[in-house]
Scaffold this active site. Structure first.
Site, PDB file in Angstrom:
ATOM      1  N   THR A 100      20.001  -2.689  35.460  1.00  0.00           N
ATOM      2  CA  THR A 100      20.309  -1.487  34.783  1.00  0.00           C
ATOM      3  C   THR A 100      21.710  -1.255  33.942  1.00  0.00           C
ATOM      4  O   THR A 100      22.035  -1.019  32.872  1.00  0.00           O
ATOM      5  CB  THR A 100      19.897  -0.181  35.415  1.00  0.00           C
ATOM      6  OG1 THR A 100      18.584  -0.242  36.003  1.00  0.00           O
ATOM      7  CG2 THR A 100      20.237   0.885  34.619  1.00  0.00           C
ATOM      8  N   LEU A 151      47.897   0.189  27.901  1.00  0.00           N
ATOM      9  CA  LEU A 151      47.078   0.836  26.689  1.00  0.00           C
ATOM     10  C   LEU A 151      47.880   2.302  26.590  1.00  0.00           C
ATOM     11  O   LEU A 151      47.798   3.121  27.544  1.00  0.00           O
ATOM     12  CB  LEU A 151      45.748   0.842  26.992  1.00  0.00           C
ATOM     13  CG  LEU A 151      44.988   1.722  26.060  1.00  0.00           C
ATOM     14  CD1 LEU A 151      44.789   0.870  24.595  1.00  0.00           C
ATOM     15  CD2 LEU A 151      43.577   2.188  26.620  1.00  0.00           C
ATOM     16  N   CYS A 205      44.970   1.081  31.733  1.00  0.00           N
ATOM     17  CA  CYS A 205      45.813  -0.318  31.689  1.00  0.00           C
ATOM     18  C   CYS A 205      44.967  -1.296  32.580  1.00  0.00           C
ATOM     19  O   CYS A 205      43.954  -1.023  33.265  1.00  0.00           O
ATOM     20  CB  CYS A 205      46.977  -0.038  32.144  1.00  0.00           C
ATOM     21  SG  CYS A 205      47.218   0.590  33.756  1.00  0.00           S
ATOM     22  N   ASN A 221      46.977   2.661  37.006  1.00  0.00           N
ATOM     23  CA  ASN A 221      45.774   2.444  36.119  1.00  0.00           C
ATOM     24  C   ASN A 221      45.210   3.714  36.202  1.00  0.00           C
ATOM     25  O   ASN A 221      44.384   4.024  37.162  1.00  0.00           O
ATOM     26  CB  ASN A 221      45.062   1.252  36.387  1.00  0.00           C
ATOM     27  CG  ASN A 221      43.765   1.027  35.611  1.00  0.00           C
ATOM     28  OD1 ASN A 221      43.951   1.732  34.287  1.00  0.00           O
ATOM     29  ND2 ASN A 221      42.787   0.466  35.840  1.00  0.00           N
ATOM     30  N   GLY A 222      45.433   4.707  35.045  1.00  0.00           N
ATOM     31  CA  GLY A 222      44.235   5.661  34.878  1.00  0.00           C
ATOM     32  C   GLY A 222      45.227   6.955  34.241  1.00  0.00           C
ATOM     33  O   GLY A 222      46.354   6.661  33.539  1.00  0.00           O
ATOM     34  N   ARG A 281      21.828  -3.794  30.989  1.00  0.00           N
ATOM     35  CA  ARG A 281      20.918  -3.108  29.941  1.00  0.00           C
ATOM     36  C   ARG A 281      21.866  -2.044  29.078  1.00  0.00           C
ATOM     37  O   ARG A 281      21.728  -2.082  27.686  1.00  0.00           O
ATOM     38  CB  ARG A 281      19.702  -2.605  30.353  1.00  0.00           C
ATOM     39  CG  ARG A 281      18.685  -3.626  31.025  1.00  0.00           C
ATOM     40  CD  ARG A 281      17.472  -3.030  31.451  1.00  0.00           C
ATOM     41  NE  ARG A 281      16.565  -3.877  32.330  1.00  0.00           N
ATOM     42  CZ  ARG A 281      15.691  -3.196  32.790  1.00  0.00           C
ATOM     43  NH1 ARG A 281      15.434  -1.911  33.098  1.00  0.00           N
ATOM     44  NH2 ARG A 281      14.741  -4.202  33.618  1.00  0.00           N
TER      45      ARG A 281
END
Length: 588
Positions: free
Chosen positions: A327, A56, A2, A82-83, A330
């Site tokens: 990086t 979520l 979330c 959150n997790g 990318r």
């Protein structure tokens, strides 16, 4: 998973505070598109505490799982997370003997653990990935903390009146505080508002070099147990498969758990496991990922993109990942594009292979490690910084589309186990064949009942930003040269005196980043050290050539990289546009 926002001791009227909370929390709604909830608690005259949550739905898909929670047995304790907590299923039965539950959400146990073990110790009893906030109005105080390694992001800062702001993402609070910072992994804010360390493993000690022996069966059993716990949930899940050994091992374990009846797909609304990969047409990852998926009978999705399409996404990728590191951008761009398409399939969880290279020394530059001590100390540096790089990418690029990523290699107990092994066994020259991550590969070599096809199990490392297709990096550099003039770049130190861009690609990324996050403190949340092939700056001392070629691509270690690719091309006898470009690089 979330998005969370907390504000403590903010001044204003109730309406002003609630309006602000709603607007700031909404900036993170992509992380939790299913439901929202805001709680405002009076802290004093015209002073309030705020807890806001964008949900979520992963565990307990009903409305009972909405956060923030109030402890059923003590309504003065508010909390949110959150997790995911993977020990929820094992410890809930014991907690139920003492506390009342209102849901089947894994996050609800946070309040019980807080009451059971106290504010300074309950962090050690959460096994998972998380950023956690607790508000205890009995004590008129609050606590905030982050998981052991920083899988879940968290930012914080104080405004000019001294109110504390915390947010899952930089964008939630960067313009509300005097100075915004990343909250350090493995730390928490205590009742004195001091940030203290709660995670103190032996491997954090640079002077301690482990001497643990290798037991391949134990290693295999331990990691299978990690995946077994981390694949749990109520929502449909999928697998990211790059075709490299790490994600392929995770996929192989999941396939066996399904075959053994330990995972019931029907209870999660699934007929088959969906697996995903993305790359340019003909790229190495697409080819090898499909082989893994076909081996296990997964419903595989190979997504392709063009360099031009990827370049179009750069501004929004930078906004969502909140970084200008070369990086990271990318690698984030194809992952971000892939998750957009995964979202359309209704998948909410994907298991990944992030973190294995940092545990086992999987990057190509580790071939140059001079001894076991420096090898191990480089692993410590890599793990301590991972929340700024790959973990940040996997979390933010995917949650931009409401996709939760779970990296089993970053499990707390697993990290401690692998980091207790004598680093002499991880060094590239420890065994034959000489290849990075030999001990992990060997642990999962099962010729009779394979977890991974042999050619994948012993395939050399490809960085994600390279494996998606070698033209991708070249296209980014070419576009940067088109966008940033020589005159602009010559003025880089004046335009950006802090973390001055070293090349035009960095300049371009920084330019986009600063449009969204203009403050110096926001720039300081982004890592700036020199690197070769994803090394830390310290590892540049291992080889004189490293100091002269600080390209973060895996191709920077040309001799190691090209020899491996030549073997692949010879074995496959497969010529594509991408492989021709690889051959061209052999002439460099």
């Amino acid at each position: 998973m979330c998005g969370i926002l907390a504000i403590f001791n903010i001044k204003g009227t109730y309406i002003e505070v609630r309006t602000l909370a709603y607007n700031l929390s909404k900036r993170q709604r992509h992380r939790g598109p299913d439901r929202s909830r805001i709680i405002i608690i009076e802290a004093g005259p015209d002073t309030y505490h705020v807890l806001a949550h964008e949900r979520l739905n992963i565990v307990d898909l009903s409305d009972r799982g909405r956060q923030p929670f109030q402890l059923v047995d003590d309504q003065n304790v508010y909390y949110m997370q959150n997790g995911e907590l993977y020990n929820y299923w094992s410890i809930k039965p014991e907690l139920e003997k003492k506390y009342k539950f209102s849901s089947n959400s894994d996050s609800e146990i946070v309040g019980m653990l807080y009451k059971e073990y106290g504010a300074n110790d309950f962090w050690n009893h959460m096994d998972g990935m998380h950023a956690t906030i607790v508000l205890d109005m009995n004590k008129k105080t609050y606590y905030a903390g982050r998981d052991h390694i920083g899988i879940i992001p968290l930012y914080y800062g104080y405004n000019k009146d001294g109110a504390l702001f915390l947010s899952s993402e930089l964008k939630g609070i960067h313009d509300q505080v005097v100075e915004v910072k990343q909250f350090p992994p493995g730390h928490y804010i205590d009742e004195t508002h001091e940030i203290k360390k709660w995670y103190n493993p032996v491997w954090h000690n640079f002077d301690y070099i482990p001497t643990g022996e290798i037991n391949f069966q134990e290693m295999r059993d331990r990691f299978i147990d990690v995946v077994r716990r981390e694949v749990k949930g109520d929502a449909p899940f999928g697998l990211f498969i790059s075709g490299g050994v790490d994600s392929s091992i995770v996929a192989g374990i999941v396939a066996k758990l399904i075959k053994n009846g330990e995972i019931d797909l029907s209870k999660r609304g699934m007929r088959k496991v969906h697996s995903f990969c993305i790359g340019l047409e003909g790229s190495p990852d697409l080819h090898f990922a499909r082989k893994v998926a076909e081996f296990h009978g997964f419903e595989h999705h190979s997504f392709t993109y063009t360099v031009e399409e990827g370049l179009d996404y750069i501004p929004e990728v930078i906004y969502h990942t909140e970084t200008f590191n070369n990086t990271t951008i990318r690698a984030s761009t194809p992952m971000y594009m892939m998750c957009r398409r995964i979202k359309a399939l209704g998948i909410k969880i994907c298991l990944t292979g992030e973190g294995s290279d940092e545990l086992f020394g999987g990057y190509l530059y580790f071939h140059k490690a001079p001894n076991r001590i420096e090898f191990h100390q480089e692993l410590i540096r890599k793990l301590n910084d991972l929340h700024k790089y790959d973990l940040l990418r996997a979390n933010k690029a995917c949650l931009a589309w409401g996709i939760e990523t779970r990296p089993p290699f970053m499990n707390k107990q697993w990290i401690e186990y692998v980091m207790s092994i004598d680093p002499k066994y991880k060094m590239i020259n420890a065994f034959q064949p000489q290849i990075e991550k030999y001990i992990l590969r060997k642990a999962f070599e099962d010729l009779e009942h394979p977890y991974v096809p042999q050619e994948i199990l012993w395939r050399q490392k490809e960085q994600f930003s390279d494996g998606v297709g070698y033209s991708w990096r070249d296209g980014l550099i070419e576009r940067a040269n088109q966008l940033i003039s020589d005159q602009q770049f010559q003025q880089a130190s004046i335009t950006y005196p802090l973390s001055t861009p070293r090349d035009k690609e960095q300049f371009w990324f920084r330019q986009v980043y600063s449009t969204a996050f203009p403050s110096d403190s926001a720039a300081l949340t982004v890592p700036y050290a020199k690197s070769i092939a994803c090394s830390t700056e310290k590892a540049l001392e291992w080889d004189e050539a490293f100091k002269k070629n600080t390209d973060e691509s895996g191709r920077a270690v040309l001799s190691i990289h090209n020899d491996a690719l030549k073997e692949i091309l010879q074995e496959e006898d497969k010529i594509t546009d991408e492989s021709i470009k690889v051959q061209d690089h052999f002439q460099l």
